[in-house]
Design a protein around this motif. Structure first.
Motif, PDB file in Angstrom:
ATOM      1  N   ASP A   1      44.338  32.520  23.153  1.00  7.34           N
ATOM      2  CA  ASP A   1      45.743  32.150  22.960  1.00  7.34           C
ATOM      3  C   ASP A   1      46.311  32.689  21.648  1.00  7.34           C
ATOM      4  OD1 ASP A   1      44.245  30.600  21.278  1.00  7.34           O
ATOM      5  OD2 ASP A   1      45.362  28.738  21.645  1.00  7.34           O
ATOM      6  N   SER A   2      45.629  33.690  21.057  1.00  5.76           N
ATOM      7  CA  SER A   2      46.103  34.280  19.812  1.00  5.76           C
ATOM      8  C   SER A   2      47.266  35.228  20.068  1.00  5.76           C
ATOM      9  CB  SER A   2      44.961  35.040  19.120  1.00  5.76           C
ATOM     10  OG  SER A   2      45.446  35.813  18.045  1.00  5.76           O
ATOM     11  N   TRP A   3      48.125  35.360  19.091  1.00  9.43           N
ATOM     12  CA  TRP A   3      49.258  36.282  19.174  1.00  9.43           C
ATOM     13  C   TRP A   3      48.785  37.728  19.306  1.00  9.43           C
ATOM     14  CZ3 TRP A   3      51.200  40.146  15.828  1.00  9.43           C
ATOM     15  CH2 TRP A   3      52.510  40.573  16.098  1.00  9.43           C
ATOM     16  N   ASN A  21      45.167  40.735  23.796  1.00  8.79           N
ATOM     17  CA  ASN A  21      45.645  41.573  24.896  1.00  8.79           C
ATOM     18  C   ASN A  21      46.869  42.405  24.516  1.00  8.79           C
ATOM     19  OD1 ASN A  21      43.669  40.438  26.742  1.00  8.79           O
ATOM     20  ND2 ASN A  21      44.962  38.611  26.793  1.00  8.79           N
ATOM     21  N   GLU A  22      46.913  42.833  23.268  1.00  4.36           N
ATOM     22  CA  GLU A  22      48.019  43.665  22.785  1.00  4.36           C
ATOM     23  C   GLU A  22      47.462  44.939  22.149  1.00  4.36           C
ATOM     24  OE1 GLU A  22      51.183  43.177  23.142  1.00  4.36           O
ATOM     25  OE2 GLU A  22      51.279  41.067  23.782  1.00  4.36           O
ATOM     26  N   ARG A  43      47.873  32.514  14.093  1.00  2.00           N
ATOM     27  CA  ARG A  43      49.158  32.596  14.796  1.00  2.00           C
ATOM     28  C   ARG A  43      48.960  32.514  16.307  1.00  2.00           C
ATOM     29  NH1 ARG A  43      52.581  37.882  13.663  1.00  2.00           N
ATOM     30  NH2 ARG A  43      52.327  37.093  11.515  1.00  2.00           N
ATOM     31  N   PRO A  44      49.537  31.515  16.969  1.00  2.00           N
ATOM     32  CA  PRO A  44      49.402  31.409  18.433  1.00  2.00           C
ATOM     33  C   PRO A  44      50.341  32.368  19.151  1.00  2.00           C
ATOM     34  CG  PRO A  44      50.717  29.597  17.577  1.00  2.00           C
ATOM     35  CD  PRO A  44      50.256  30.378  16.386  1.00  2.00           C
ATOM     36  N   ALA A  45      50.026  32.672  20.389  1.00  2.00           N
ATOM     37  CA  ALA A  45      50.824  33.619  21.163  1.00  2.00           C
ATOM     38  C   ALA A  45      52.260  33.131  21.357  1.00  2.00           C
ATOM     39  CB  ALA A  45      50.164  33.853  22.519  1.00  2.00           C
ATOM     40  N   SER A  46      52.452  31.822  21.393  1.00  6.43           N
ATOM     41  CA  SER A  46      53.777  31.271  21.643  1.00  6.43           C
ATOM     42  C   SER A  46      54.689  31.299  20.418  1.00  6.43           C
ATOM     43  CB  SER A  46      53.650  29.820  22.131  1.00  6.43           C
ATOM     44  OG  SER A  46      52.950  29.033  21.167  1.00  6.43           O
ATOM     45  N   THR A  51      56.659  33.192  18.368  1.00  5.41           N
ATOM     46  CA  THR A  51      57.327  34.478  18.139  1.00  5.41           C
ATOM     47  C   THR A  51      58.078  34.497  16.815  1.00  5.41           C
ATOM     48  OG1 THR A  51      59.232  33.667  19.398  1.00  5.41           O
ATOM     49  CG2 THR A  51      57.558  34.916  20.617  1.00  5.41           C
ATOM     50  N   HIS A  93      56.181  36.085  13.628  1.00  6.47           N
ATOM     51  CA  HIS A  93      56.219  37.544  13.456  1.00  6.47           C
ATOM     52  C   HIS A  93      57.512  37.974  12.776  1.00  6.47           C
ATOM     53  CE1 HIS A  93      55.561  41.742  14.074  1.00  6.47           C
ATOM     54  NE2 HIS A  93      56.539  41.871  14.972  1.00  6.47           N
TER      55      HIS A  93
END
Length: 257
Positions: free
Chosen positions: A160-162, A165-166, A222-225, A227, A230
């Motif tokens: 669930d990290s920011w 998959n990026e 930083r969690p993926a949610s 935004t 950033h």
């Protein structure tokens, strides 16, 4: 009294030798904290088998320093000095020798803590290391400002990290947040050094990055949610760049990731 003086001299001389070893290891790129610990470990013969010890002995210049420390700690130099002190039995010269030994102990203790002595010692150590080093010797702590607000950190990427998959190019960490990804260690042990923008960060990866300590700590958690984090990081980096441009008008813009 002689036993006390011998103890003081032993401790002072040991501190000086360990300090010289610390300076030498620091010049090969180790941080001062790691260099100090490994220097003391080698000299005392404590034999700590840590990952840091493996890194310390990975290069010829470092091995030379460690071997010298081990030899000095094992040849009985300190014991010989203690025996010499305790053999002062002539009462006519006892007081004079006692004063000399005390003075020597104080000088050695002062030298082991003196920054000026380190500055004078560094060029001599550098010339010695240049003969065996297979890489250019640098004080990376100072070069990368690791003793200030910058650091090199590694952290594991959760699902669930920011970052998960990026692609690095899409994250734009270097150009927008001032963070350099130095390497990525995959979960299977594969290591990607100096990864390109096309490399993707996947859950389970360990990211090795360089940047401001506060920014790296925030990025690691930083969690993926989130935004907004950033955007906040981008704004903070823009302010930092504006400040640096005022200090250095010739500063070139950061290249894209």
């Amino acid at each position: 009294m002689y036993a006390l003086v011998s103890l003081i001299l032993i401790i002072s001389l040991s501190m000086l030798i360990v300090r010289v070893g610390t300076v030498a290891l620091t010049m090969t790129g180790l941080s001062e904290e790691v260099a100090s610990f490994q220097s003391l470990s080698a000299y005392s013969g404590a034999g700590f088998t840590t990952e840091e010890a493996e890194v310390t002995t990975a290069y010829p210049a470092r091995r030379m320093v460690v071997k010298t420390l081990i030899r000095l700690g094992s040849v009985g130099l300190v014991t010989s000095i203690a025996t010499l002190i305790l053999s002062f039995t002539d009462p006519t010269t006892r007081l004079r020798r006692l004063v000399i030994l005390l003075a020597a102990a104080l000088v050695l203790a002062a030298l082991s803590r003196s920054r000026t002595f380190n500055e004078l010692l560094t060029p001599l150590i550098r010339r010695t290391l240049d003969r065996t080093a297979t890489f250019e010797l640098r004080d990376y702590v100072g070069l990368l400002n690791l003793d200030r607000e910058y650091c090199v950190a590694d952290f594991e990427v959760d699902a669930d990290s920011w970052l998960a998959n990026e692609r690095l190019a899409d994250l734009e960490l270097r150009s927008t947040e001032g963070i350099d990804v130095l390497g990525i260690r995959r979960e299977d042990g594969t290591y990607l050094g100096a990864p390109s923008g096309e490399h993707e960060v996947t859950p389970g990866d360990t990211v090795i990055a360089y940047g401001q300590r506060e920014r790296l700590e925030e990025l690691a958690d930083r969690p993926a949610s989130d935004t907004d984090a950033h955007q906040d990081a981008k704004a903070a980096h823009r302010r930092l760049l504006a400040l640096e441009r005022r200090l250095d008008p010739e500063r070139q813009p950061v290249r894209p990731d």
